[in-house]
Design a protein around this motif. Structure first.
Motif, short mmCIF file in Angstrom:
data_model
loop_
_atom_site.label_atom_id
_atom_site.label_comp_id
_atom_site.label_asym_id
_atom_site.label_seq_id
_atom_site.Cartn_x
_atom_site.Cartn_y
_atom_site.Cartn_z
N UNK A 162 0.81 -1.29 -0.05
CA UNK A 162 0.02 -0.06 0.00
C UNK A 162 0.86 1.42 -0.03
N UNK A 163 2.07 1.30 -0.41
CA UNK A 163 3.14 2.21 -0.48
C UNK A 163 3.04 3.06 0.84
N UNK A 164 3.31 2.42 1.87
CA UNK A 164 3.52 3.29 3.30
C UNK A 164 4.63 4.32 3.04
N UNK A 165 4.66 5.20 4.02
CA UNK A 165 5.97 6.10 4.26
C UNK A 165 6.86 5.47 5.30
N UNK A 166 6.15 4.63 6.36
CA UNK A 166 6.90 4.06 7.09
C UNK A 166 6.99 2.77 7.47
N UNK A 167 8.19 1.93 7.26
CA UNK A 167 8.01 0.44 7.74
C UNK A 167 8.81 0.24 9.05
N UNK A 168 8.02 -0.73 9.47
CA UNK A 168 8.39 -0.98 11.07
C UNK A 168 8.67 -2.55 10.98
N UNK A 169 9.83 -3.13 11.35
CA UNK A 169 10.18 -4.48 11.41
C UNK A 169 10.62 -5.10 12.62
N UNK A 170 10.18 -6.22 13.08
CA UNK A 170 10.44 -6.71 14.30
C UNK A 170 11.28 -8.17 13.97
N UNK A 171 12.68 -8.14 13.88
CA UNK A 171 13.35 -9.30 13.79
C UNK A 171 13.03 -9.99 12.70
N UNK A 172 12.89 -9.30 11.31
CA UNK A 172 12.54 -9.71 10.08
C UNK A 172 13.37 -10.87 9.66
N UNK A 173 14.64 -10.97 10.06
CA UNK A 173 15.47 -12.16 9.76
C UNK A 173 15.74 -13.31 10.64
N UNK A 174 15.23 -13.18 11.80
CA UNK A 174 15.40 -13.56 13.02
C UNK A 174 15.12 -15.22 12.96
N UNK A 175 14.36 -15.51 12.00
CA UNK A 175 13.86 -16.93 12.16
C UNK A 175 14.53 -17.77 10.88
N UNK A 176 15.45 -17.05 10.14
CA UNK A 176 15.98 -17.56 8.83
C UNK A 176 17.80 -17.89 9.14
N UNK A 177 18.00 -18.77 8.29
CA UNK A 177 19.48 -19.22 8.54
C UNK A 177 20.44 -18.08 8.06
N UNK A 178 21.63 -17.74 8.26
CA UNK A 178 22.42 -16.63 8.09
C UNK A 178 22.47 -16.25 6.42
#
Length: 227
Positions: A162-178
């Protein structure tokens, strides 16, 4: 001077545990500008998720003010906060929370339709985003048919649909391998910088944090800049 997309002024938040009061945020002050990526690095229990929920208008603070594009939000009704959140803020979580019965394309199109677009318009934008994130061959697949990295890239596409102005992410890669985490993070940063989003990303990964424009931490309920 360019106005901040997100401004948090003297934010306070506490919880009650029986007769005891637990102060999570004491005096948080933070500015994030268009096109700026900010890493929020702090240990578990420091209040990162609480801060993100307040910044995203999902939770009300006990004191202070949150401004989204200069609009103060503390006295807004819940319905006004919902409308503002839907129009201006995108969320990404550690767990993708995709709707299992829908395809990747449908998961990205649905938020747009809720926001008023027709199916044709929403589908076209969803296809463009998924193609940008190198998922064009997976648009008809359901989440169970996707890898963890693919699921999270679909979640990124949904967050910015929806083309936001602000993106908030909480550990977006925390569940993935390196290796997958680095790939997903690279896609997220590319999308954020291309679209000029302001992004606040909570992470424990210092290598990822160092790739962002600025790093902050929470100490004793206050925001502090990191080197």
């Amino acid at each position: 001077m360019v106005d901040a997309v997100l401004e948090m002024r003297h934010i306070a938040r506490h919880y009650r545990e029986g007769d005891a009061r637990l102060d999570i945020l004491v005096d948080v002050n933070l500015l994030i500008y268009p096109g700026e990526t900010v890493a929020l690095v702090a240990p578990s229990g420091a209040g990162k998720s609480t801060l993100l929920h307040i910044a995203g208008l999902l939770e009300r603070q006990d004191g202070g003010e949150v401004l989204i594009q200069n609009a103060p939000t503390s006295r807004m009704s819940d319905s006004d906060r919902t409308r503002l959140r839907r129009a201006t803020i995108g969320f990404i979580y550690q767990f993708h929370h995709l709707l299992p019965e829908f395809s990747a394309l449908e998961n990205v199109a649905l938020p747009q339709m809720i926001n008023g677009l027709s199916w044709r318009e929403a589908r076209e934008r969803a296809k463009q985003l998924l193609d940008y994130l190198r998922l064009s061959a997976r648009v008809s697949h359901r989440p169970s048919e996707l890898s963890g990295g693919e699921q999270q890239r679909v979640a990124i596409a949904r967050a910015v649909a929806n083309a936001p102005y602000l993106l908030l992410a909480d550990e977006p890669t925390g569940n993935l391998d390196p290796r997958t985490a680095e790939h997903v993070f690279g896609a997220l940063m590319s999308l954020a910088r291309t679209s000029g989003l302001a992004a606040l990303i909570a992470t424990h990964n210092l290598d990822i944090a160092k790739q962002m424009d600025r790093r902050v931490t929470l100490r004793d309920g206050r925001i502090e800049e990191m080197d």
